[in-house]
Design an enzyme around this catalytic site. Sequence first.
Site, PDB file in Angstrom:
ATOM      1  N   ASP A 313       0.857  -1.170   0.000  1.00  0.00           N
ATOM      2  CA  ASP A 313       0.000   0.000   0.000  1.00  0.00           C
ATOM      3  C   ASP A 313       0.904   1.236   0.000  1.00  0.00           C
ATOM      4  O   ASP A 313       2.108   1.131   0.240  1.00  0.00           O
ATOM      5  CB  ASP A 313      -0.893  -0.032   1.244  1.00  0.00           C
ATOM      6  CG  ASP A 313      -1.840   1.152   1.314  1.00  0.00           C
ATOM      7  OD1 ASP A 313      -2.320   1.587   0.250  1.00  0.00           O
ATOM      8  OD2 ASP A 313      -2.084   1.638   2.423  1.00  0.00           O
ATOM      9  N   THR A 315      -0.268   4.833   1.311  1.00  0.00           N
ATOM     10  CA  THR A 315      -0.519   5.687   2.462  1.00  0.00           C
ATOM     11  C   THR A 315      -0.280   4.921   3.757  1.00  0.00           C
ATOM     12  O   THR A 315      -0.887   3.879   3.999  1.00  0.00           O
ATOM     13  CB  THR A 315      -1.959   6.226   2.430  1.00  0.00           C
ATOM     14  OG1 THR A 315      -2.161   6.909   1.199  1.00  0.00           O
ATOM     15  CG2 THR A 315      -2.214   7.158   3.589  1.00  0.00           C
ATOM     16  N   LYS A 477     -17.596  16.673  -0.689  1.00  0.00           N
ATOM     17  CA  LYS A 477     -16.158  16.603  -0.961  1.00  0.00           C
ATOM     18  C   LYS A 477     -15.836  15.191  -1.434  1.00  0.00           C
ATOM     19  O   LYS A 477     -16.458  14.211  -0.995  1.00  0.00           O
ATOM     20  CB  LYS A 477     -15.347  16.946   0.288  1.00  0.00           C
ATOM     21  CG  LYS A 477     -15.503  15.958   1.437  1.00  0.00           C
ATOM     22  CD  LYS A 477     -14.681  16.373   2.638  1.00  0.00           C
ATOM     23  CE  LYS A 477     -14.830  15.347   3.776  1.00  0.00           C
ATOM     24  NZ  LYS A 477     -14.097  15.745   4.992  1.00  0.00           N
ATOM     25  N   GLY A 592      -5.084   3.933  -3.474  1.00  0.00           N
ATOM     26  CA  GLY A 592      -6.334   4.580  -3.862  1.00  0.00           C
ATOM     27  C   GLY A 592      -6.143   6.013  -4.318  1.00  0.00           C
ATOM     28  O   GLY A 592      -7.113   6.675  -4.697  1.00  0.00           O
ATOM     29  N   ASP A 593      -4.909   6.517  -4.305  1.00  0.00           N
ATOM     30  CA  ASP A 593      -4.654   7.899  -4.709  1.00  0.00           C
ATOM     31  C   ASP A 593      -4.805   8.070  -6.214  1.00  0.00           C
ATOM     32  O   ASP A 593      -4.732   7.106  -6.991  1.00  0.00           O
ATOM     33  CB  ASP A 593      -3.246   8.321  -4.294  1.00  0.00           C
ATOM     34  CG  ASP A 593      -3.154   8.582  -2.802  1.00  0.00           C
ATOM     35  OD1 ASP A 593      -4.192   8.889  -2.207  1.00  0.00           O
ATOM     36  OD2 ASP A 593      -2.060   8.455  -2.242  1.00  0.00           O
TER      37      ASP A 593
END
Length: 800
Positions: A313, A315, A477, A592-593
């Site tokens: 991953d 983050t 958001k 997931g970025d």
Amino acid sequence: IYNFSLYFLLEVERKIRANDREYNSSFKYATNSIKTSKYNPFTFLPLNLFEQFQRIANAYFLFLLILQVHNLFSFFQNRLISEKWMNVQVGDIIKLENNQFVTADLLLLSSSEPLNLVYIETVCCEPPNNRLDRFMGTLTFGTQKYSLDNERVLLRGCTLRNTDWCFGLVLFAGPETKLMQNCGKSTFKRTSIDRLMNVLVLFIFGLLALMCIILAVGNGIWENHAGSKFNAFLPREENTAFSAFLTFWSYIIILNTVVPISLYVSMEVIRLGNSYYINWDRNMYHARTDTPAEARTTTLNEELGQIKYIFSDKTGTLTQNIMTFNKCSINGKSYGQNQFHMHQLFLIFIVDFSFNRLADPKFFFYDHTLVEAIKLGLPDVHAFFRLLALCHTVMAEEKKEGDLVYQAQSPDEGALVTAARNFGFVFRSRSPETVTIEEMGIQRSYELLAILDFNNVRKRMSVIVRNPEGKLSLYCKGADTIIYERLHPSCSELMKVTTEHLNEFAGEGLRTLVLAYKDLDEEYFSEWKQRHHESSVALEDREENLEKLYEEIERDMMLIGATAIEDKLQDGVSQTIEQLTKAEIKIWVLTGDKQETAENIGYSCNLLREEMNDVFFIAANSPEEVRQELRDACLKMRPATEQDKFLIPEIILGDTPKVVQDENVNGDYGLVINGHSLAFALESNMELEFLRTACMCKTVICCRVTPLQKAQVVELVKKYKKAVTLAIGDGANDVSMIKGYYWRFVQSISFCLFYIWLTDLLKKQYMLVRYVLTLGCWFKLVLCWFMLAMCWFKLALWLF
């Protein structure tokens, strides 16, 4: 009497009466007794023997032996009684106190917090399942129905915080809790040395059997020719063949020392020592957090040096997961300047928040123009920070006046709410019906009408509130690609400018979110809310119907701006990845970025390098385009590849998957693929093409991926590549992918207890080089040299 209904997999309807154990026990529901140990008194012997007999030598010596032998409370009938957790049953009402663990799935009834009293009559909810992120149920009181979701449920494994006490109704107990539904069976992993030992023992056993057969045949021949001469003082069997048969088994017993059973015992002692060496290694001790390494297995340590694929991953793994509000874009203007590394300049240019008595002293910002815009009362700037102060799920704790402590589900949310706090929009408190904030010193209470939750599919969160003047607004958001699709056409020009800022932020490795709002009509919202209520209380197709309603109301929003959050790299991560790459270890990052952020982090970490021959970007929107881009990349890495070579052989596509061999390429390549394209690449008719192309690359970065896609990528490599793999993760969203790895490595300790159970190795900081390239090789060499020494010892023993 309280009546409850649960639909179960094998039942039409499950009925539960609260505090009526006699009634509930008639259905034989699961109790709250949980077994987390590998064995119990009844299964220890068969399961342990099964694992031990995976080693052929143990089976041999068993055969040889046969030859030689010839805590908590429950609320019952209006009184509290002390009871153990294992005795809690479905339908019981229990009391929890602050900092206590929740050991069953509970429906929250009431708590010490104000406005949290709930009266119940009938509840219908989903059957037991392993979905930690969702819960569907309906509460009936009188003639009214109310929706129950994940926010009203306390799951086993959680800890009660910020609340003196609460009462909860047990919905699922024991093995039916969501946590236990996620716990897979313990698997017995065998290393390459174990498999080699089995082969060697089989060879030695075959040699032993051959020797005994030769000796038995010799005995039969001797019996025929000379055995009768000894009958006077040593009576023998008249049947020569039977005598040879008995002699064969006698020699099996006499020559049993040929099979090195002591080698197994000695190897286990060495492995145990290796595990303690990891725990005691000072080079892997993190002094700042007083955290040593912790080896949670003794059987896999020597495999560290054999790792070929690392899946990680981003983050919290490559980065520290410590978020700070760095930059933002508001109405087409970018705010935030780069930090000065010189200490003196840092002190001069830091923004002074002394005008705000509730500002967080740990928060720093470097652009004075944003503070000036706040003080001038620019509407867009105020709307920007008002959204950050309202659109979240953060809980505030204020033990004394002005001393606010925020508890957020994610560091991103905490960083954004803290930023709004420092710029004068302070989130003070929340209740089920209101959110209270302080805007530039004036306290205002907003009526909270609806929360449109964030999830990995929606990739956005919205709240609908009514301000003190009675105006209805929706604040949203989320990811830029998601929000842009739902903006009003009049935002097209602002969207172009904001996109440029987003690309700039992502190019610096910052995590970005887009903010938007929409004013709502009172009449329309009343009608929408009624439909929302009807859908939320339905047990069937609830998620689909709610998603349609969310899509409907989250349309034609107005763009406000974007945020950029910095997540710093782990110490030493760049040097670590450089060393691993030199060792021919392939690294895949699953994050997931957004693509630009993942790409920038890739270059910052030395995953992607300027000296690479090429970096391929797969960002197509159709299966045909994805396939073509994968083939183009493959042809560039191997120009001699013919078009028909892309056809997958039937032997690979059969029921039994075959190993896909590695292909050598000249040069170093990287591959970056987004989640949309990855969905097509993971389809059954394209997965092998994706795997083939990806395995030719030194680095693969999959961005904008969901936890499910992470697991699918892992399963694909696991299915078709015969290699030792390593997993690195730091949070619960990595559970689905980390369970698929051969070796499981945890980077941080800030995660749920269940996640720790999955791990083989627990470590606080990024020190993979010492694990993989040093200790792994040492452990392998120690075992191999020991095995070689044992062979020479056995040989010398037999010869001399």
